[in-house]
Enzyme design. Structure first.
Site, short mmCIF file in Angstrom:
data_model
loop_
_atom_site.label_atom_id
_atom_site.label_comp_id
_atom_site.label_asym_id
_atom_site.label_seq_id
_atom_site.Cartn_x
_atom_site.Cartn_y
_atom_site.Cartn_z
N LYS A 124 0.85 -1.20 0.00
CA LYS A 124 0.00 0.00 0.00
C LYS A 124 0.88 1.25 0.00
CE LYS A 124 -3.98 2.02 2.47
NZ LYS A 124 -4.81 1.97 3.69
N SER A 147 -9.85 2.50 2.86
CA SER A 147 -8.95 3.18 1.94
C SER A 147 -8.06 2.24 1.13
CB SER A 147 -8.05 4.14 2.72
OG SER A 147 -7.16 3.42 3.56
N SER A 159 -9.90 0.08 6.97
CA SER A 159 -9.30 0.18 5.63
C SER A 159 -8.67 -1.10 5.10
CB SER A 159 -8.25 1.29 5.61
OG SER A 159 -8.88 2.54 5.66
#
Lengths: 104, 504
Positions: free
Chosen positions: B82, B157, B181
Protein backbone atom coordinates in the site's frame (compact mmCIF):
# COMPACT_ATOMS: atom_id res chain seq x y z
CA UNK A 1 -16.01 33.29 17.87
CA UNK A 2 -18.51 34.81 20.24
CA UNK A 3 -21.54 33.53 18.40
CA UNK A 4 -24.63 33.00 20.54
CA UNK A 5 -24.68 29.38 19.37
CA UNK A 6 -21.08 28.45 20.15
CA UNK A 7 -21.17 25.30 18.05
CA UNK A 8 -22.50 26.95 14.90
CA UNK A 9 -20.37 26.53 11.80
CA UNK A 10 -20.41 29.76 9.82
CA UNK A 11 -18.27 30.84 6.89
CA UNK A 12 -16.34 33.04 9.34
CA UNK A 13 -15.58 30.03 11.52
CA UNK A 14 -14.40 27.98 8.53
CA UNK A 15 -12.25 30.88 7.29
CA UNK A 16 -10.63 31.09 10.71
CA UNK A 17 -10.08 27.31 10.91
CA UNK A 18 -8.53 27.32 7.43
CA UNK A 19 -6.08 29.98 8.51
CA UNK A 20 -5.19 27.97 11.64
CA UNK A 21 -4.70 24.88 9.45
CA UNK A 22 -2.69 26.86 6.86
CA UNK A 23 -4.88 25.99 3.90
CA UNK A 24 -5.70 28.81 1.45
CA UNK A 25 -9.26 27.67 0.79
CA UNK A 26 -11.19 29.40 -1.99
CA UNK A 27 -14.44 31.20 -1.18
CA UNK A 28 -16.32 28.42 -2.95
CA UNK A 29 -14.63 25.75 -0.81
CA UNK A 30 -15.35 27.71 2.36
CA UNK A 31 -19.05 27.85 1.52
CA UNK A 32 -19.26 24.17 0.61
CA UNK A 33 -17.35 23.13 3.76
CA UNK A 34 -19.54 25.31 5.96
CA UNK A 35 -22.59 23.29 4.97
CA UNK A 36 -20.84 19.92 5.14
CA UNK A 37 -19.16 20.57 8.48
CA UNK A 38 -22.44 21.75 9.94
CA UNK A 39 -24.01 18.39 9.08
CA UNK A 40 -21.04 16.40 10.35
CA UNK A 41 -20.73 18.37 13.60
CA UNK A 42 -24.46 18.07 14.32
CA UNK A 43 -24.10 14.33 13.90
CA UNK A 44 -20.90 13.77 15.90
CA UNK A 45 -22.12 15.99 18.75
CA UNK A 46 -24.07 12.88 19.80
CA UNK A 47 -20.97 11.76 21.75
CA UNK A 48 -21.76 14.23 24.52
CA UNK A 49 -24.93 12.24 25.37
CA UNK A 50 -22.91 9.55 27.15
CA UNK A 51 -19.65 11.34 27.93
CA UNK A 52 -20.46 12.08 31.55
CA UNK A 53 -18.07 13.38 34.20
CA UNK A 54 -17.43 10.01 35.79
CA UNK A 55 -16.17 8.40 32.58
CA UNK A 56 -12.39 8.72 32.20
CA UNK A 57 -10.99 9.61 28.77
CA UNK A 58 -8.93 7.09 26.80
CA UNK A 59 -6.27 8.57 24.54
CA UNK A 60 -4.60 5.36 23.55
CA UNK A 61 -6.05 1.88 23.06
CA UNK A 62 -3.30 -0.12 24.75
CA UNK A 63 -1.97 1.55 27.90
CA UNK A 64 1.72 2.33 27.58
CA UNK A 65 4.02 4.21 29.90
CA UNK A 66 7.05 6.17 28.74
CA UNK A 67 9.18 4.25 26.31
CA UNK A 68 12.92 4.72 26.71
CA UNK A 69 15.88 3.42 24.80
CA UNK A 70 19.58 3.32 25.72
CA UNK A 71 21.21 6.69 25.07
CA UNK A 72 23.53 5.55 22.30
CA UNK A 73 23.90 6.98 18.79
CA UNK A 74 21.84 5.18 16.20
CA UNK A 75 21.77 5.26 12.43
CA UNK A 76 20.53 8.61 11.15
CA UNK A 77 19.89 10.09 7.72
CA UNK A 78 22.81 11.78 5.95
CA UNK A 79 22.41 15.42 4.96
CA UNK A 80 22.00 14.34 1.34
CA UNK A 81 19.23 11.89 2.26
CA UNK A 82 17.46 14.44 4.44
CA UNK A 83 17.54 17.02 1.66
CA UNK A 84 16.75 14.60 -1.16
CA UNK A 85 13.02 15.34 -1.20
CA UNK A 86 13.23 19.07 -0.44
CA UNK A 87 11.56 21.45 -2.90
CA UNK A 88 14.57 23.77 -2.52
CA UNK A 89 17.85 23.53 -0.62
CA UNK A 90 21.37 24.95 -0.69
CA UNK A 91 23.24 21.69 -0.16
CA UNK A 92 23.18 21.79 3.62
CA UNK A 93 19.93 23.55 4.54
CA UNK A 94 16.28 23.69 3.46
CA UNK A 95 15.57 26.93 1.59
CA UNK A 96 12.33 28.85 2.14
CA UNK A 97 10.97 32.27 1.22
CA UNK A 98 10.88 35.16 3.71
CA UNK A 99 9.67 34.17 7.15
CA UNK A 100 8.40 37.67 7.99
CA UNK A 101 6.13 39.74 5.75
CA UNK A 102 6.80 43.39 4.92
CA UNK A 103 4.34 44.70 7.46
CA UNK A 104 6.21 42.87 10.20
CA UNK B 1 -10.55 -19.63 -17.59
CA UNK B 2 -8.49 -20.60 -14.61
CA UNK B 3 -5.48 -22.68 -15.52
CA UNK B 4 -4.20 -24.78 -12.63
CA UNK B 5 -0.66 -24.00 -13.69
CA UNK B 6 -1.32 -20.27 -13.76
CA UNK B 7 1.06 -18.95 -11.14
CA UNK B 8 -1.14 -15.93 -10.48
CA UNK B 9 -4.09 -18.11 -9.42
CA UNK B 10 -2.15 -19.90 -6.68
CA UNK B 11 -2.27 -19.02 -3.03
CA UNK B 12 0.97 -17.59 -1.62
CA UNK B 13 1.37 -20.74 0.42
CA UNK B 14 1.08 -23.05 -2.62
CA UNK B 15 3.37 -20.81 -4.63
CA UNK B 16 5.89 -20.86 -1.77
CA UNK B 17 5.86 -24.69 -1.82
CA UNK B 18 6.55 -24.71 -5.56
CA UNK B 19 9.34 -22.21 -5.08
CA UNK B 20 11.01 -24.17 -2.31
CA UNK B 21 10.73 -27.46 -4.22
CA UNK B 22 12.28 -25.82 -7.26
CA UNK B 23 9.27 -26.45 -9.54
CA UNK B 24 8.97 -22.73 -10.12
CA UNK B 25 11.47 -19.88 -9.93
CA UNK B 26 10.80 -16.54 -8.32
CA UNK B 27 11.58 -14.90 -11.67
CA UNK B 28 8.78 -16.95 -13.28
CA UNK B 29 6.34 -16.17 -10.47
CA UNK B 30 7.21 -12.47 -10.52
CA UNK B 31 7.01 -12.28 -14.32
CA UNK B 32 3.58 -13.94 -14.27
CA UNK B 33 2.28 -11.29 -11.88
CA UNK B 34 3.89 -8.42 -13.81
CA UNK B 35 2.22 -9.79 -16.96
CA UNK B 36 -1.11 -9.96 -15.17
CA UNK B 37 -0.70 -6.37 -13.95
CA UNK B 38 0.10 -5.26 -17.51
CA UNK B 39 -2.98 -7.11 -18.79
CA UNK B 40 -5.63 -5.99 -16.31
CA UNK B 41 -4.46 -3.00 -14.30
CA UNK B 42 -5.52 -0.56 -17.00
CA UNK B 43 -9.06 -1.55 -16.02
CA UNK B 44 -8.59 -2.02 -12.27
CA UNK B 45 -6.11 0.78 -11.40
CA UNK B 46 -4.91 -1.07 -8.30
CA UNK B 47 -1.30 0.05 -8.75
CA UNK B 48 0.12 3.57 -8.59
CA UNK B 49 3.61 2.34 -9.34
CA UNK B 50 5.05 -0.95 -10.58
CA UNK B 51 8.55 -1.80 -9.40
CA UNK B 52 11.34 -1.72 -11.97
CA UNK B 53 13.48 -3.91 -9.72
CA UNK B 54 11.08 -6.78 -9.08
CA UNK B 55 12.63 -9.18 -11.58
CA UNK B 56 16.19 -8.38 -10.47
CA UNK B 57 15.16 -8.96 -6.84
CA UNK B 58 13.49 -12.24 -7.82
CA UNK B 59 16.65 -13.35 -9.64
CA UNK B 60 18.69 -12.73 -6.50
CA UNK B 61 16.34 -14.90 -4.46
CA UNK B 62 16.58 -17.68 -7.07
CA UNK B 63 20.38 -17.45 -6.90
CA UNK B 64 20.41 -17.59 -3.12
CA UNK B 65 18.11 -20.60 -3.17
CA UNK B 66 20.26 -22.29 -5.81
CA UNK B 67 23.30 -21.67 -3.61
CA UNK B 68 21.61 -23.70 -0.88
CA UNK B 69 20.82 -20.80 1.42
CA UNK B 70 18.01 -21.42 3.87
CA UNK B 71 15.28 -18.90 3.10
CA UNK B 72 12.03 -17.84 4.75
CA UNK B 73 8.81 -19.65 3.89
CA UNK B 74 7.57 -16.84 1.62
CA UNK B 75 10.93 -16.13 -0.04
CA UNK B 76 10.45 -15.39 -3.73
CA UNK B 77 6.70 -14.72 -3.42
CA UNK B 78 5.57 -11.38 -4.90
CA UNK B 79 3.75 -8.86 -2.70
CA UNK B 80 2.02 -5.53 -3.31
CA UNK B 81 2.57 -2.65 -0.88
CA UNK B 82 0.00 0.00 0.00
CA UNK B 83 1.32 3.41 -0.96
CA UNK B 84 1.08 4.60 2.66
CA UNK B 85 4.25 2.62 3.45
CA UNK B 86 7.64 4.18 2.73
CA UNK B 87 9.78 2.40 0.16
CA UNK B 88 13.33 3.51 -0.52
CA UNK B 89 13.20 2.33 -4.15
CA UNK B 90 9.70 3.45 -5.18
CA UNK B 91 7.70 6.68 -4.94
CA UNK B 92 5.46 6.91 -1.89
CA UNK B 93 2.51 9.27 -2.21
CA UNK B 94 -0.22 8.03 0.15
CA UNK B 95 -2.54 8.75 -2.78
CA UNK B 96 -1.87 12.50 -2.52
CA UNK B 97 -0.66 15.09 -4.99
CA UNK B 98 1.28 16.73 -2.18
CA UNK B 99 3.70 13.76 -2.25
CA UNK B 100 3.69 13.13 -6.01
CA UNK B 101 7.00 11.54 -7.02
CA UNK B 102 8.44 11.58 -3.49
CA UNK B 103 10.93 8.78 -2.88
CA UNK B 104 11.50 8.31 0.86
CA UNK B 105 15.04 8.06 2.23
CA UNK B 106 14.16 4.89 4.16
CA UNK B 107 11.95 1.80 4.12
CA UNK B 108 9.06 1.28 6.51
CA UNK B 109 9.95 -1.49 8.97
CA UNK B 110 7.25 -3.73 7.50
CA UNK B 111 8.72 -3.25 4.01
CA UNK B 112 12.24 -3.91 5.30
CA UNK B 113 10.91 -7.11 6.89
CA UNK B 114 9.39 -8.19 3.56
CA UNK B 115 12.74 -7.73 1.88
CA UNK B 116 14.64 -9.57 4.64
CA UNK B 117 12.21 -12.49 4.32
CA UNK B 118 12.87 -12.56 0.57
CA UNK B 119 9.46 -11.40 -0.65
CA UNK B 120 9.39 -9.47 -3.92
CA UNK B 121 7.69 -6.04 -3.78
CA UNK B 122 5.75 -5.70 -7.05
CA UNK B 123 4.67 -2.10 -6.64
CA UNK B 124 2.61 0.39 -4.68
CA UNK B 125 -1.15 0.16 -4.42
CA UNK B 126 -3.76 2.88 -4.74
CA UNK B 127 -5.62 4.27 -1.74
CA UNK B 128 -7.83 7.09 -0.60
CA UNK B 129 -5.64 10.13 -0.05
CA UNK B 130 -3.83 9.69 3.30
CA UNK B 131 -6.17 6.72 3.87
CA UNK B 132 -9.17 9.03 4.34
CA UNK B 133 -12.05 7.19 2.74
CA UNK B 134 -14.02 4.00 2.32
CA UNK B 135 -14.06 3.72 -1.47
CA UNK B 136 -10.61 4.66 -2.87
CA UNK B 137 -12.44 7.40 -4.78
CA UNK B 138 -10.52 10.00 -2.78
CA UNK B 139 -7.21 9.00 -4.37
CA UNK B 140 -5.63 11.90 -6.23
CA UNK B 141 -4.70 9.39 -8.93
CA UNK B 142 -8.16 8.17 -9.86
CA UNK B 143 -10.30 5.48 -8.24
CA UNK B 144 -9.54 1.77 -8.14
CA UNK B 145 -12.28 -0.40 -9.63
CA UNK B 146 -13.73 -3.47 -7.99
CA UNK B 147 -12.61 -6.56 -9.98
CA UNK B 148 -16.05 -8.11 -9.36
CA UNK B 149 -17.77 -5.24 -11.16
CA UNK B 150 -15.69 -2.46 -12.68
CA UNK B 151 -18.50 0.06 -12.17
CA UNK B 152 -18.23 -0.40 -8.42
CA UNK B 153 -15.85 0.74 -5.70
CA UNK B 154 -13.45 -1.78 -4.11
CA UNK B 155 -13.84 -0.26 -0.65
CA UNK B 156 -11.21 1.83 1.03
CA UNK B 157 -8.95 3.18 1.94
CA UNK B 158 -6.97 0.12 0.88
CA UNK B 159 -8.98 -0.55 -2.28
CA UNK B 160 -5.77 -0.93 -4.28
CA UNK B 161 -4.35 -3.73 -2.12
CA UNK B 162 -7.69 -5.57 -1.98
CA UNK B 163 -8.29 -5.23 -5.74
CA UNK B 164 -4.71 -6.32 -6.50
CA UNK B 165 -5.14 -9.64 -4.67
CA UNK B 166 -8.69 -10.28 -5.86
CA UNK B 167 -7.74 -9.54 -9.50
CA UNK B 168 -4.80 -11.98 -9.17
CA UNK B 169 -2.27 -9.20 -9.70
CA UNK B 170 -0.54 -10.22 -6.45
CA UNK B 171 -1.04 -13.12 -4.04
CA UNK B 172 -0.33 -10.90 -1.04
CA UNK B 173 -0.46 -7.24 -0.12
CA UNK B 174 0.14 -4.97 2.82
CA UNK B 175 -2.60 -2.65 3.99
CA UNK B 176 -3.24 -0.26 6.84
CA UNK B 177 -6.40 -0.12 8.92
CA UNK B 178 -7.43 2.99 10.87
CA UNK B 179 -11.19 2.44 10.87
CA UNK B 180 -11.59 -0.57 8.57
CA UNK B 181 -9.30 0.18 5.63
CA UNK B 182 -8.11 -3.44 5.46
CA UNK B 183 -11.29 -5.29 6.51
CA UNK B 184 -13.93 -3.33 4.57
CA UNK B 185 -12.14 -3.58 1.17
CA UNK B 186 -11.52 -7.28 1.87
CA UNK B 187 -15.25 -7.68 2.36
CA UNK B 188 -16.14 -5.83 -0.84
CA UNK B 189 -13.62 -7.70 -3.00
CA UNK B 190 -14.03 -11.23 -1.60
CA UNK B 191 -10.58 -11.29 -0.03
CA UNK B 192 -9.07 -11.75 3.43
CA UNK B 193 -7.63 -8.92 5.51
CA UNK B 194 -6.45 -8.57 9.09
CA UNK B 195 -6.05 -5.59 11.39
CA UNK B 196 -3.63 -6.83 14.05
CA UNK B 197 -3.69 -5.82 17.71
CA UNK B 198 -2.65 -2.17 18.06
CA UNK B 199 1.13 -2.27 18.44
CA UNK B 200 1.45 -5.78 17.02
CA UNK B 201 3.00 -4.60 13.76
CA UNK B 202 5.46 -1.72 13.45
CA UNK B 203 4.25 1.58 12.06
CA UNK B 204 7.70 3.06 11.50
CA UNK B 205 7.61 4.42 7.97
CA UNK B 206 3.82 4.17 7.70
CA UNK B 207 2.57 7.67 6.87
CA UNK B 208 0.41 8.44 9.90
CA UNK B 209 -3.29 9.20 9.63
CA UNK B 210 -4.55 8.84 13.22
CA UNK B 211 -1.78 7.58 15.46
CA UNK B 212 -3.99 6.11 18.18
CA UNK B 213 -5.88 4.02 15.60
CA UNK B 214 -3.55 3.13 12.69
CA UNK B 215 -2.31 -0.43 12.29
CA UNK B 216 -0.53 -2.17 9.39
CA UNK B 217 -1.69 -5.65 8.38
CA UNK B 218 -1.89 -8.37 5.73
CA UNK B 219 -4.24 -8.73 2.74
CA UNK B 220 -4.59 -11.99 0.79
CA UNK B 221 -6.99 -14.49 -0.76
CA UNK B 222 -6.69 -17.12 1.99
CA UNK B 223 -6.56 -17.05 5.79
CA UNK B 224 -3.30 -18.99 5.85
CA UNK B 225 -1.66 -16.51 3.47
CA UNK B 226 -2.54 -13.59 5.74
CA UNK B 227 -1.15 -15.56 8.68
CA UNK B 228 2.12 -16.24 6.86
CA UNK B 229 2.48 -12.56 5.98
CA UNK B 230 1.56 -11.48 9.51
CA UNK B 231 4.33 -13.74 10.83
CA UNK B 232 6.79 -11.88 8.57
CA UNK B 233 5.76 -8.31 9.45
CA UNK B 234 4.84 -8.66 13.14
CA UNK B 235 6.92 -8.19 16.25
CA UNK B 236 8.54 -5.49 18.32
CA UNK B 237 10.26 -2.56 16.63
CA UNK B 238 12.32 -0.18 18.79
CA UNK B 239 11.68 2.51 16.15
CA UNK B 240 7.95 2.55 16.96
CA UNK B 241 7.31 3.62 20.54
CA UNK B 242 3.79 2.10 20.44
CA UNK B 243 5.14 -1.29 19.39
CA UNK B 244 4.33 -4.09 21.85
CA UNK B 245 7.14 -6.21 23.26
CA UNK B 246 5.18 -9.44 22.94
CA UNK B 247 6.50 -12.79 21.87
CA UNK B 248 3.83 -13.61 19.27
CA UNK B 249 2.88 -17.20 18.49
CA UNK B 250 3.05 -18.40 14.88
CA UNK B 251 -0.13 -17.24 13.19
CA UNK B 252 0.49 -19.68 10.33
CA UNK B 253 0.46 -22.50 12.89
CA UNK B 254 -2.84 -21.13 14.24
CA UNK B 255 -4.34 -21.04 10.73
CA UNK B 256 -3.16 -24.58 9.99
CA UNK B 257 -4.62 -25.81 13.27
CA UNK B 258 -7.89 -24.05 12.46
CA UNK B 259 -8.03 -25.57 8.97
CA UNK B 260 -7.52 -29.03 10.47
CA UNK B 261 -9.99 -28.60 13.35
CA UNK B 262 -12.50 -31.41 13.77
CA UNK B 263 -14.97 -29.46 15.86
CA UNK B 264 -15.56 -26.05 17.39
CA UNK B 265 -16.94 -27.58 20.56
CA UNK B 266 -16.29 -25.33 23.53
CA UNK B 267 -15.87 -22.15 21.46
CA UNK B 268 -18.19 -19.31 22.44
CA UNK B 269 -18.90 -17.07 19.46
CA UNK B 270 -20.45 -13.74 20.43
CA UNK B 271 -22.79 -12.01 18.02
CA UNK B 272 -22.84 -8.28 18.76
CA UNK B 273 -26.47 -7.24 18.80
CA UNK B 274 -25.69 -3.71 17.57
CA UNK B 275 -23.73 -5.06 14.56
CA UNK B 276 -26.41 -7.50 13.43
CA UNK B 277 -28.60 -4.71 12.23
CA UNK B 278 -31.86 -4.82 10.31
CA UNK B 279 -30.50 -1.80 8.42
CA UNK B 280 -27.86 -3.93 6.74
CA UNK B 281 -28.28 -5.18 3.18
CA UNK B 282 -30.52 -8.29 3.18
CA UNK B 283 -27.99 -10.53 1.42
CA UNK B 284 -25.27 -9.53 3.86
CA UNK B 285 -27.44 -10.47 6.85
CA UNK B 286 -28.51 -13.69 5.15
CA UNK B 287 -24.94 -14.85 4.46
CA UNK B 288 -23.92 -13.84 7.98
CA UNK B 289 -26.64 -15.95 9.58
CA UNK B 290 -25.84 -18.88 7.29
CA UNK B 291 -22.21 -18.67 8.40
CA UNK B 292 -23.33 -18.63 12.05
CA UNK B 293 -25.38 -21.75 11.37
CA UNK B 294 -22.32 -23.48 9.89
CA UNK B 295 -20.35 -22.64 13.02
CA UNK B 296 -23.19 -23.91 15.21
CA UNK B 297 -23.43 -27.15 13.22
CA UNK B 298 -19.70 -27.58 13.75
CA UNK B 299 -20.07 -27.34 17.53
CA UNK B 300 -19.64 -23.65 18.34
CA UNK B 301 -21.91 -22.02 20.89
CA UNK B 302 -23.45 -18.79 19.61
CA UNK B 303 -24.17 -16.19 22.29
CA UNK B 304 -25.69 -12.77 21.81
CA UNK B 305 -23.74 -9.92 23.38
CA UNK B 306 -24.79 -6.35 23.95
CA UNK B 307 -22.50 -3.41 23.19
CA UNK B 308 -24.72 -0.41 23.93
CA UNK B 309 -22.08 2.23 23.22
CA UNK B 310 -21.26 1.03 19.71
CA UNK B 311 -23.94 3.35 18.42
CA UNK B 312 -21.61 6.22 19.35
CA UNK B 313 -18.52 4.66 17.76
CA UNK B 314 -18.72 6.26 14.31
CA UNK B 315 -19.33 9.67 15.86
CA UNK B 316 -16.40 9.31 18.30
CA UNK B 317 -14.20 8.10 15.47
CA UNK B 318 -15.01 11.09 13.27
CA UNK B 319 -13.83 13.37 16.05
CA UNK B 320 -10.72 11.46 17.12
CA UNK B 321 -9.52 10.72 13.60
CA UNK B 322 -9.76 14.27 12.19
CA UNK B 323 -8.21 15.69 15.36
CA UNK B 324 -5.18 13.41 15.11
CA UNK B 325 -5.00 13.73 11.31
CA UNK B 326 -5.01 17.54 11.43
CA UNK B 327 -1.95 17.31 13.65
CA UNK B 328 -0.19 14.53 11.70
CA UNK B 329 -0.69 16.27 8.37
CA UNK B 330 0.86 19.51 9.61
CA UNK B 331 4.17 18.04 8.45
CA UNK B 332 3.20 18.67 4.82
CA UNK B 333 4.45 22.23 4.96
CA UNK B 334 6.28 22.71 1.60
CA UNK B 335 9.65 22.93 3.38
CA UNK B 336 11.29 19.54 3.83
CA UNK B 337 9.69 17.30 1.22
CA UNK B 338 6.78 17.10 -1.16
CA UNK B 339 5.05 19.78 -3.17
CA UNK B 340 5.75 23.51 -2.98
CA UNK B 341 3.41 26.02 -4.60
CA UNK B 342 4.35 29.69 -4.47
CA UNK B 343 1.37 32.05 -4.71
CA UNK B 344 1.32 34.62 -7.49
CA UNK B 345 3.63 37.46 -6.60
CA UNK B 346 5.46 35.39 -3.96
CA UNK B 347 4.78 35.65 -0.26
CA UNK B 348 6.07 34.56 3.12
CA UNK B 349 6.80 30.97 3.98
CA UNK B 350 3.36 30.87 5.59
CA UNK B 351 1.69 32.04 2.37
CA UNK B 352 3.61 29.40 0.45
CA UNK B 353 2.55 26.77 2.99
CA UNK B 354 -1.12 27.70 2.69
CA UNK B 355 -1.00 27.78 -1.12
CA UNK B 356 0.80 24.41 -1.18
CA UNK B 357 -1.73 22.75 1.12
CA UNK B 358 -4.60 24.25 -0.88
CA UNK B 359 -3.19 22.85 -4.14
CA UNK B 360 -1.82 19.58 -2.76
CA UNK B 361 -4.67 18.27 -0.61
CA UNK B 362 -7.94 16.90 -2.00
CA UNK B 363 -11.42 17.79 -0.79
CA UNK B 364 -11.77 14.99 1.78
CA UNK B 365 -8.38 15.73 3.35
CA UNK B 366 -9.24 19.42 3.66
CA UNK B 367 -12.64 18.50 5.13
CA UNK B 368 -11.09 16.33 7.82
CA UNK B 369 -8.25 18.73 8.64
CA UNK B 370 -10.74 21.57 9.12
CA UNK B 371 -13.03 19.31 11.18
CA UNK B 372 -10.08 18.19 13.32
CA UNK B 373 -8.89 21.76 13.77
CA UNK B 374 -12.40 22.64 14.92
CA UNK B 375 -12.62 19.68 17.33
CA UNK B 376 -9.33 20.71 18.92
CA UNK B 377 -10.02 24.45 19.13
CA UNK B 378 -10.16 26.20 22.44
CA UNK B 379 -13.70 26.16 23.78
CA UNK B 380 -14.76 23.04 21.88
CA UNK B 381 -12.05 20.62 22.93
CA UNK B 382 -13.90 19.19 25.95
CA UNK B 383 -17.24 18.98 24.17
CA UNK B 384 -15.90 17.17 21.12
CA UNK B 385 -12.46 15.58 21.38
CA UNK B 386 -12.73 15.07 25.15
CA UNK B 387 -16.18 13.49 24.87
CA UNK B 388 -15.03 11.26 22.01
CA UNK B 389 -12.21 9.95 24.18
CA UNK B 390 -14.73 9.12 26.89
CA UNK B 391 -16.83 7.21 24.37
CA UNK B 392 -13.69 5.29 23.59
CA UNK B 393 -13.52 4.18 27.23
CA UNK B 394 -17.18 3.11 27.10
CA UNK B 395 -16.56 1.08 23.95
CA UNK B 396 -13.56 -0.62 25.54
CA UNK B 397 -15.78 -1.50 28.52
CA UNK B 398 -18.41 -2.92 26.16
CA UNK B 399 -15.75 -5.12 24.58
CA UNK B 400 -14.41 -6.21 27.97
CA UNK B 401 -17.91 -7.24 29.07
CA UNK B 402 -18.54 -9.02 25.76
CA UNK B 403 -15.30 -10.98 26.01
CA UNK B 404 -16.43 -12.22 29.43
CA UNK B 405 -19.20 -14.07 27.63
CA UNK B 406 -17.51 -14.99 24.36
CA UNK B 407 -14.07 -16.08 23.13
CA UNK B 408 -14.47 -14.23 19.83
CA UNK B 409 -16.95 -11.66 18.58
CA UNK B 410 -18.38 -11.69 15.08
CA UNK B 411 -20.34 -9.43 12.72
CA UNK B 412 -20.59 -8.74 9.01
CA UNK B 413 -17.38 -6.93 7.91
CA UNK B 414 -19.40 -4.27 6.10
CA UNK B 415 -23.11 -3.40 6.11
CA UNK B 416 -23.46 -3.65 2.30
CA UNK B 417 -21.78 -5.06 -0.76
CA UNK B 418 -19.76 -2.78 -3.05
CA UNK B 419 -21.67 0.32 -4.13
CA UNK B 420 -21.39 2.15 -7.45
CA UNK B 421 -18.60 4.61 -8.12
CA UNK B 422 -19.81 8.10 -7.27
CA UNK B 423 -22.83 6.90 -5.31
CA UNK B 424 -21.78 8.29 -1.91
CA UNK B 425 -19.09 10.74 -2.95
CA UNK B 426 -21.18 13.84 -2.33
CA UNK B 427 -22.54 12.70 1.03
CA UNK B 428 -19.64 12.48 3.51
CA UNK B 429 -21.79 11.26 6.41
CA UNK B 430 -23.23 8.38 4.32
CA UNK B 431 -19.68 7.43 3.36
CA UNK B 432 -18.56 7.52 7.02
CA UNK B 433 -21.32 5.10 8.05
CA UNK B 434 -19.75 2.36 5.89
CA UNK B 435 -17.29 1.77 8.69
CA UNK B 436 -19.86 1.15 11.43
CA UNK B 437 -18.83 -2.51 11.75
CA UNK B 438 -15.09 -2.02 11.71
CA UNK B 439 -14.47 1.17 13.71
CA UNK B 440 -15.10 -0.27 17.22
CA UNK B 441 -12.07 -2.59 16.95
CA UNK B 442 -9.79 0.35 16.11
CA UNK B 443 -11.12 2.44 18.99
CA UNK B 444 -10.41 -0.44 21.38
CA UNK B 445 -7.10 -1.54 19.80
CA UNK B 446 -8.27 -5.14 19.38
CA UNK B 447 -7.52 -7.35 16.36
CA UNK B 448 -10.06 -8.02 13.62
CA UNK B 449 -10.21 -10.18 10.51
CA UNK B 450 -12.46 -9.99 7.48
CA UNK B 451 -12.95 -13.04 5.28
CA UNK B 452 -15.40 -13.90 2.49
CA UNK B 453 -18.74 -15.45 3.51
CA UNK B 454 -20.31 -15.78 0.08
CA UNK B 455 -22.01 -13.67 -2.58
CA UNK B 456 -25.14 -11.70 -1.79
CA UNK B 457 -28.06 -13.33 -3.63
CA UNK B 458 -29.52 -10.02 -4.80
CA UNK B 459 -26.44 -8.66 -6.58
CA UNK B 460 -23.92 -11.51 -6.79
CA UNK B 461 -21.27 -9.44 -5.00
CA UNK B 462 -18.97 -10.56 -2.15
CA UNK B 463 -19.91 -10.20 1.50
CA UNK B 464 -17.52 -10.40 4.44
CA UNK B 465 -17.52 -12.01 7.87
CA UNK B 466 -15.65 -10.19 10.65
CA UNK B 467 -14.02 -11.92 13.62
CA UNK B 468 -12.67 -9.93 16.57
CA UNK B 469 -10.59 -11.15 19.50
CA UNK B 470 -9.27 -9.56 22.69
CA UNK B 471 -6.08 -7.50 22.41
CA UNK B 472 -3.09 -9.80 21.80
CA UNK B 473 -5.45 -12.63 20.80
CA UNK B 474 -4.73 -12.41 17.05
CA UNK B 475 -4.12 -16.17 16.86
CA UNK B 476 -7.81 -16.79 17.60
CA UNK B 477 -8.75 -14.92 14.40
CA UNK B 478 -6.57 -17.18 12.30
CA UNK B 479 -7.79 -20.33 13.99
CA UNK B 480 -11.49 -19.64 13.63
CA UNK B 481 -11.02 -17.88 10.28
CA UNK B 482 -9.32 -20.93 8.77
CA UNK B 483 -12.02 -23.25 10.14
CA UNK B 484 -14.84 -21.12 8.75
CA UNK B 485 -13.04 -20.73 5.41
CA UNK B 486 -12.78 -24.52 5.12
CA UNK B 487 -16.43 -25.09 6.07
CA UNK B 488 -17.63 -22.51 3.55
CA UNK B 489 -15.42 -23.84 0.76
CA UNK B 490 -16.63 -27.38 1.43
CA UNK B 491 -20.16 -26.11 1.03
CA UNK B 492 -19.44 -24.11 -2.13
CA UNK B 493 -17.11 -26.63 -3.74
CA UNK B 494 -14.64 -23.87 -4.62
CA UNK B 495 -12.91 -20.83 -3.12
CA UNK B 496 -14.69 -17.52 -3.28
CA UNK B 497 -11.87 -15.57 -4.99
CA UNK B 498 -11.87 -18.13 -7.83
CA UNK B 499 -15.30 -16.82 -8.91
CA UNK B 500 -14.14 -13.31 -9.80
CA UNK B 501 -14.67 -12.33 -13.48
CA UNK B 502 -11.60 -13.01 -15.62
CA UNK B 503 -11.10 -9.37 -16.71
CA UNK B 504 -9.11 -10.81 -19.62
Amino acid sequence: MTDTNPGAITTEVVTHLASLARIALTQEEIEKLTGELGTIVDSVAKVSEVATDEVPATSHPIPLSNVFRPDVPGVTLTTEQALAGAPEHDGSRFAVSAILGEEQ
Amino acid sequence: MADLNDLTRMSASDLASKLSSGDVSSVEATQAHLDRIAAVDGKVNAFLHVSADALANAKRIDERRAAGESLGELAGVPVAVKDVLCTIDMPTTAGSKILEGWVPPYDATTVAKLRTAGLIPLGKTNMDEFAMGSSTEHSAYGPTKNPWDLDRIPGGSGGGSAAAVSAFEAPLALGSDTGGSIRQPASLTGSVGVKPTYGGVSRYGAIALASSLDQVGPVSRTVLDSALLHDVIGGHDPRDSTSLKEQWPSFAAAARAGAAAESLKGLRVGVIKQLDSPGFQAGVSQRFHEALQLLTDFGAEIVEVDAPHFEYAVEAYYLILPAEASSNLAKFDSVRFGLRVTPEGGGTVEDVMAATREAGFGAEVKRRIILGTYALSAGYYDAYYGSAQKVRTLIQRDFAAAFEKADVLVSPSAPTTAFKLGEKLEDPMAMYLNDVTTIPANLAGIPGMGLPMGLAPEDGLPTGFQIMAPARGDARLYELGATLERLLEQQWGHTLPSQVPSLG
